[in-house]
Design a protein around this motif. Structure first.
Motif, PDB file in Angstrom:
ATOM      1  N   ALA A 242      59.684 -44.282  49.107  1.00  0.00           N
ATOM      2  CA  ALA A 242      58.920 -43.208  48.459  1.00  0.00           C
ATOM      3  C   ALA A 242      58.564 -42.116  49.467  1.00  0.00           C
ATOM      4  O   ALA A 242      58.632 -40.907  49.149  1.00  0.00           O
ATOM      5  CB  ALA A 242      57.651 -43.771  47.830  1.00  0.00           C
ATOM      6  N   GLN A 243      58.199 -42.514  50.680  1.00  0.00           N
ATOM      7  CA  GLN A 243      57.872 -41.533  51.723  1.00  0.00           C
ATOM      8  C   GLN A 243      59.087 -40.695  52.088  1.00  0.00           C
ATOM      9  O   GLN A 243      58.980 -39.474  52.275  1.00  0.00           O
ATOM     10  CB  GLN A 243      57.329 -42.251  52.952  1.00  0.00           C
ATOM     11  CG  GLN A 243      55.954 -42.876  52.771  1.00  0.00           C
ATOM     12  CD  GLN A 243      55.524 -43.704  53.956  1.00  0.00           C
ATOM     13  OE1 GLN A 243      56.295 -43.922  54.903  1.00  0.00           O
ATOM     14  NE2 GLN A 243      54.307 -44.213  53.930  1.00  0.00           N
ATOM     15  N   LEU A 244      60.249 -41.352  52.184  1.00  0.00           N
ATOM     16  CA  LEU A 244      61.470 -40.618  52.519  1.00  0.00           C
ATOM     17  C   LEU A 244      61.822 -39.613  51.426  1.00  0.00           C
ATOM     18  O   LEU A 244      62.279 -38.497  51.724  1.00  0.00           O
ATOM     19  CB  LEU A 244      62.620 -41.607  52.730  1.00  0.00           C
ATOM     20  CG  LEU A 244      62.540 -42.447  54.014  1.00  0.00           C
ATOM     21  CD1 LEU A 244      63.562 -43.578  53.962  1.00  0.00           C
ATOM     22  CD2 LEU A 244      62.776 -41.586  55.246  1.00  0.00           C
ATOM     23  N   ARG A 245      61.633 -39.998  50.196  1.00  0.00           N
ATOM     24  CA  ARG A 245      61.959 -39.086  49.087  1.00  0.00           C
ATOM     25  C   ARG A 245      60.975 -37.917  49.032  1.00  0.00           C
ATOM     26  O   ARG A 245      61.329 -36.831  48.565  1.00  0.00           O
ATOM     27  CB  ARG A 245      61.928 -39.850  47.756  1.00  0.00           C
ATOM     28  CG  ARG A 245      63.122 -40.747  47.554  1.00  0.00           C
ATOM     29  CD  ARG A 245      63.251 -41.206  46.112  1.00  0.00           C
ATOM     30  NE  ARG A 245      64.493 -41.948  45.927  1.00  0.00           N
ATOM     31  CZ  ARG A 245      64.573 -43.211  45.513  1.00  0.00           C
ATOM     32  NH1 ARG A 245      63.456 -43.884  45.236  1.00  0.00           N
ATOM     33  NH2 ARG A 245      65.730 -43.792  45.358  1.00  0.00           N
ATOM     34  N   ALA A 246      59.764 -38.132  49.500  1.00  0.00           N
ATOM     35  CA  ALA A 246      58.745 -37.076  49.451  1.00  0.00           C
ATOM     36  C   ALA A 246      58.914 -36.060  50.569  1.00  0.00           C
ATOM     37  O   ALA A 246      58.316 -34.971  50.506  1.00  0.00           O
ATOM     38  CB  ALA A 246      57.362 -37.706  49.528  1.00  0.00           C
ATOM     39  N   GLU A 247      59.720 -36.378  51.575  1.00  0.00           N
ATOM     40  CA  GLU A 247      59.884 -35.451  52.707  1.00  0.00           C
ATOM     41  C   GLU A 247      60.670 -34.219  52.317  1.00  0.00           C
ATOM     42  O   GLU A 247      61.551 -34.271  51.481  1.00  0.00           O
ATOM     43  CB  GLU A 247      60.594 -36.189  53.859  1.00  0.00           C
ATOM     44  CG  GLU A 247      59.721 -37.261  54.502  1.00  0.00           C
ATOM     45  CD  GLU A 247      60.425 -37.976  55.640  1.00  0.00           C
ATOM     46  OE1 GLU A 247      61.647 -37.728  55.841  1.00  0.00           O
ATOM     47  OE2 GLU A 247      59.789 -38.801  56.305  1.00  0.00           O
TER      48      GLU A 247
END
Length: 247
Positions: A242-247
């Motif tokens: 989820a963090q990677l997609r939010a970057e």
């Protein structure tokens, strides 16, 4: 006295030039100073814990930064080497690479977590790196899995991989033959391929890649450019994705 000492100690630690003043002390002054340091730390042990936590945080940040640089420098070998099994969605937006060993207890523990991540997220691209490091049985199992992929294709490889990840006994040519028979594979053809130059080259390539990435244990995961060394639970995997997609 102790308050003034704490301030003086902080200033000395913060300033290399001030620290050099220790060299100008007499033996008696240096002994007194050391006694004062010891007494202060014994009375305020939380200072040591705070210092350790700061050092650990700095070390973790440095390691993370180094891992990102290594992953980016080896992206082609990690994500598109042309021979590693690719599961999940081949066109997914997040690629997860796992370096694994069939004899690794933590790999087996992570196996259902990884399956849940891939099956529960339609946009995960999952790459398996055969990295046998736990002895001859590990090597034998990897040779059989890789040979299966070469002889019978990706689906047969996935079936063998999944079975070996759930297998708890010793690995031998006999047990692998029984596994192949149970999966209706051409065991003779697979066995003949196990010691081939192609299988040797794949294992060697994965080991060389692991060395470049400073990977020495399994499982090790690479989520895009984020490296996770060791077992990780599903919730943590999902949070990282989820963090990677939010970057």
């Amino acid at each position: 006295m102790r308050f003034r000492f704490a301030i003086s100690l902080s200033l000395m630690l913060a300033s290399p030039a001030a620290a050099l003043e220790l060299d100008a002390m007499s033996d008696d002054e240096r002994a007194a100073f050391r006694a004062e340091v010891r007494a202060y730390l014994l009375e305020n042990p939380e200072v040591l814990q705070e210092a350790i936590e700061v050092l650990q945080a700095r070390g973790a940040a440095a390691q993370a930064g180094n891992d990102i640089a290594l992953a980016r420098a080896n992206a082609d070998a990690l994500f598109d080497d042309g021979f590693s099994f690719v599961g999940g969605n081949p066109d997914g937006d997040i690629t997860v690479v796992e370096f694994m060993d069939y004899r690794c207890g933590f790999c087996k523990r992570a196996f259902p977590e990884v399956k849940s991540l891939v099956s529960g997220d339609p946009n995960i691209r999952y790459v398996i790196k055969e990295f046998p490091i736990l002895g001859e049985q590990s090597v034998l199992a990897s040779r059989f899995a890789i040979a299966t992929q070469l002889v019978a294709g990706d689906q047969a490889y996935e079936d063998v991989h999944n079975t070996l990840m759930e297998y708890r006994g010793d690995i031998s040519t006999q047990s692998l033959a029984r596994l192949g028979d149970a999966l209706a594979l051409d065991v003779d053809a697979i066995t003949a391929q196990m010691d081939s130059d192609e299988v040797n080259a794949i294992i060697a390539s994965n080991r060389e890649l692991a060395q470049r990435l400073q990977i020495s244990g399994t499982p090790t995961f690479v989520f895009e450019d984020q490296m996770v060394r060791g077992y990780v639970e599903l919730a943590q995997m999902e949070e990282l994705v989820a963090q990677l997609r939010a970057e």
